[in-house]
Design a protein around this motif. Sequence first.
Motif, PDB file in Angstrom:
ATOM      1  N   VAL A   1     -29.954  -5.593 -29.685  1.00 26.41           N
ATOM      2  CA  VAL A   1     -29.747  -4.346 -30.038  1.00 26.41           C
ATOM      3  C   VAL A   1     -29.438  -4.654 -31.504  1.00 26.41           C
ATOM      4  O   VAL A   1     -28.433  -5.581 -32.054  1.00 26.41           O
ATOM      5  CB  VAL A   1     -28.506  -3.671 -29.577  1.00 26.41           C
ATOM      6  N   GLN A   2     -30.194  -4.236 -32.629  1.00 23.74           N
ATOM      7  CA  GLN A   2     -29.974  -4.663 -34.065  1.00 23.74           C
ATOM      8  C   GLN A   2     -29.829  -3.355 -34.805  1.00 23.74           C
ATOM      9  O   GLN A   2     -30.453  -2.395 -34.516  1.00 23.74           O
ATOM     10  CB  GLN A   2     -31.066  -5.316 -34.594  1.00 23.74           C
ATOM     11  N   VAL A   3     -28.918  -3.507 -35.980  1.00 22.12           N
ATOM     12  CA  VAL A   3     -28.719  -2.363 -37.027  1.00 22.12           C
ATOM     13  C   VAL A   3     -29.157  -3.254 -38.133  1.00 22.12           C
ATOM     14  O   VAL A   3     -28.572  -4.331 -38.562  1.00 22.12           O
ATOM     15  CB  VAL A   3     -27.516  -1.808 -37.129  1.00 22.12           C
ATOM     16  N   GLY A   4     -30.421  -2.833 -38.802  1.00 18.65           N
ATOM     17  CA  GLY A   4     -30.970  -3.750 -39.718  1.00 18.65           C
ATOM     18  C   GLY A   4     -31.320  -5.007 -39.218  1.00 18.65           C
ATOM     19  O   GLY A   4     -32.079  -4.960 -38.252  1.00 18.65           O
ATOM     20  N   ALA A   5     -30.976  -6.264 -39.727  1.00 22.42           N
ATOM     21  CA  ALA A   5     -31.213  -7.441 -39.298  1.00 22.42           C
ATOM     22  C   ALA A   5     -30.171  -8.002 -38.619  1.00 22.42           C
ATOM     23  O   ALA A   5     -30.384  -9.252 -37.995  1.00 22.42           O
ATOM     24  CB  ALA A   5     -31.488  -8.404 -40.406  1.00 22.42           C
ATOM     25  N   GLU A   6     -29.304  -7.369 -38.118  1.00 24.64           N
ATOM     26  CA  GLU A   6     -27.837  -7.758 -37.562  1.00 24.64           C
ATOM     27  C   GLU A   6     -27.765  -7.508 -36.132  1.00 24.64           C
ATOM     28  O   GLU A   6     -27.819  -6.452 -35.910  1.00 24.64           O
ATOM     29  CB  GLU A   6     -26.455  -7.430 -38.116  1.00 24.64           C
ATOM     30  N   PRO A   7     -27.812  -8.409 -35.283  1.00 25.35           N
ATOM     31  CA  PRO A   7     -27.652  -8.091 -33.875  1.00 25.35           C
ATOM     32  C   PRO A   7     -26.162  -7.454 -33.463  1.00 25.35           C
ATOM     33  O   PRO A   7     -25.194  -7.964 -34.121  1.00 25.35           O
ATOM     34  CB  PRO A   7     -27.488  -9.482 -33.023  1.00 25.35           C
ATOM     35  N   VAL A   8     -26.130  -6.417 -32.832  1.00 25.66           N
ATOM     36  CA  VAL A   8     -24.932  -5.612 -32.633  1.00 25.66           C
ATOM     37  C   VAL A   8     -24.763  -5.525 -31.190  1.00 25.66           C
ATOM     38  O   VAL A   8     -23.674  -4.961 -30.803  1.00 25.66           O
ATOM     39  CB  VAL A   8     -24.680  -4.226 -33.610  1.00 25.66           C
ATOM     40  N   GLY A   9     -25.598  -5.757 -30.440  1.00 27.70           N
ATOM     41  CA  GLY A   9     -25.358  -5.320 -28.909  1.00 27.70           C
ATOM     42  C   GLY A   9     -26.688  -5.964 -28.256  1.00 27.70           C
ATOM     43  O   GLY A   9     -27.388  -6.874 -28.705  1.00 27.70           O
ATOM     44  N   PHE A  10     -26.518  -5.911 -26.736  1.00 29.88           N
ATOM     45  CA  PHE A  10     -27.462  -6.275 -25.943  1.00 29.88           C
ATOM     46  C   PHE A  10     -27.608  -5.338 -24.714  1.00 29.88           C
ATOM     47  O   PHE A  10     -26.694  -4.555 -24.458  1.00 29.88           O
ATOM     48  CB  PHE A  10     -26.971  -7.612 -25.151  1.00 29.88           C
ATOM     49  N   VAL A  11     -28.933  -5.170 -24.371  1.00 36.34           N
ATOM     50  CA  VAL A  11     -28.915  -4.138 -23.215  1.00 36.34           C
ATOM     51  C   VAL A  11     -30.148  -4.980 -22.362  1.00 36.34           C
ATOM     52  O   VAL A  11     -31.037  -5.760 -22.654  1.00 36.34           O
ATOM     53  CB  VAL A  11     -29.653  -2.796 -23.781  1.00 36.34           C
ATOM     54  N   MET A  12     -29.842  -4.767 -21.150  1.00 34.19           N
ATOM     55  CA  MET A  12     -30.676  -5.328 -19.836  1.00 34.19           C
ATOM     56  C   MET A  12     -31.050  -4.121 -18.863  1.00 34.19           C
ATOM     57  O   MET A  12     -29.814  -3.680 -18.634  1.00 34.19           O
ATOM     58  CB  MET A  12     -30.054  -6.520 -19.383  1.00 34.19           C
ATOM     59  N   LEU A  13     -32.241  -4.136 -18.442  1.00 32.24           N
ATOM     60  CA  LEU A  13     -32.638  -3.187 -17.396  1.00 32.24           C
ATOM     61  C   LEU A  13     -33.451  -3.908 -16.196  1.00 32.24           C
ATOM     62  O   LEU A  13     -33.975  -4.826 -16.509  1.00 32.24           O
ATOM     63  CB  LEU A  13     -33.437  -1.821 -17.945  1.00 32.24           C
ATOM     64  N   SER A  14     -33.396  -3.113 -14.812  1.00 28.82           N
ATOM     65  CA  SER A  14     -34.523  -3.542 -14.051  1.00 28.82           C
ATOM     66  C   SER A  14     -35.576  -2.782 -14.368  1.00 28.82           C
ATOM     67  O   SER A  14     -35.360  -1.639 -14.557  1.00 28.82           O
ATOM     68  CB  SER A  14     -33.835  -3.431 -12.619  1.00 28.82           C
ATOM     69  N   TRP A  15     -36.606  -3.249 -14.593  1.00 25.91           N
ATOM     70  CA  TRP A  15     -37.690  -2.152 -15.228  1.00 25.91           C
ATOM     71  C   TRP A  15     -38.765  -2.246 -14.140  1.00 25.91           C
ATOM     72  O   TRP A  15     -39.676  -3.002 -13.701  1.00 25.91           O
ATOM     73  CB  TRP A  15     -38.353  -2.932 -16.378  1.00 25.91           C
ATOM     74  N   ASN A  16     -39.136  -0.826 -13.801  1.00 21.73           N
ATOM     75  CA  ASN A  16     -40.074  -0.304 -12.855  1.00 21.73           C
ATOM     76  C   ASN A  16     -40.304  -1.449 -11.670  1.00 21.73           C
ATOM     77  O   ASN A  16     -41.211  -1.907 -11.349  1.00 21.73           O
ATOM     78  CB  ASN A  16     -41.410  -0.383 -13.751  1.00 21.73           C
ATOM     79  N   VAL A  17     -39.107  -1.550 -11.036  1.00 25.57           N
ATOM     80  CA  VAL A  17     -38.947  -2.449 -10.095  1.00 25.57           C
ATOM     81  C   VAL A  17     -39.743  -1.558  -8.711  1.00 25.57           C
ATOM     82  O   VAL A  17     -39.487  -0.433  -8.331  1.00 25.57           O
ATOM     83  CB  VAL A  17     -37.648  -2.497  -9.363  1.00 25.57           C
ATOM     84  N   PRO A  18     -40.678  -2.195  -7.933  1.00 24.01           N
ATOM     85  CA  PRO A  18     -41.567  -1.750  -6.953  1.00 24.01           C
ATOM     86  C   PRO A  18     -40.574  -1.537  -5.644  1.00 24.01           C
ATOM     87  O   PRO A  18     -39.461  -2.041  -5.556  1.00 24.01           O
ATOM     88  CB  PRO A  18     -42.422  -2.865  -6.144  1.00 24.01           C
ATOM     89  N   PRO A  19     -40.501  -0.234  -5.121  1.00 22.89           N
ATOM     90  CA  PRO A  19     -39.850   0.119  -3.949  1.00 22.89           C
ATOM     91  C   PRO A  19     -39.829  -0.817  -2.871  1.00 22.89           C
ATOM     92  O   PRO A  19     -40.659  -1.798  -2.760  1.00 22.89           O
ATOM     93  CB  PRO A  19     -40.404   1.386  -3.525  1.00 22.89           C
ATOM     94  N   GLY A  20     -38.626  -1.044  -2.028  1.00 20.88           N
ATOM     95  CA  GLY A  20     -38.452  -1.887  -0.936  1.00 20.88           C
ATOM     96  C   GLY A  20     -37.862  -3.215  -1.462  1.00 20.88           C
ATOM     97  O   GLY A  20     -37.716  -4.005  -0.400  1.00 20.88           O
TER      98      GLY A  20
END
Length: 152
Positions: free
Chosen positions: A52-71
Amino acid sequence: MRIRLVEITAANREAVRALRVHPAQERFVASVTKSLQDAAATPEAEPWYRAVQVGAEPVGFVMLSWNVPPGRPGILGPYFLWRLLVDRRYQGRGVGRAVLDRVVELVRADGGTELLTSHQPDEDGPGPFYRKYGFRPTGEIDNGEVVLRLPL
């Protein structure tokens, strides 16, 4: 707050890994280094992560499980907010909310109808933040954490 979600590259990796929450929050959110290790160790969770950046500076991090198939056993999804970390220097400025706004926009664009997350049940943790945003408990517990759902 205007943020950008950017890929983690050799050029920004160390600055992103140096991000830290307040010491009292460390029990609620893993470090960026640990998160990247978890992503590498759990490819079945379809990890998607960004600095996560504001301008050119990193200010955070985000991580998801993205479109995981069911089961897939033990994997919540299809869209699961796995980690959200805002550096202690940038907390209280709307960064977390801006990240969620952007993540919701991206998940909707990908066809997602809900976003899940979880947190430890301690009230001094991130639960109130997520509930204020609109997440609601599902009634499920996953690895000791309360599971929340945000309908999209």
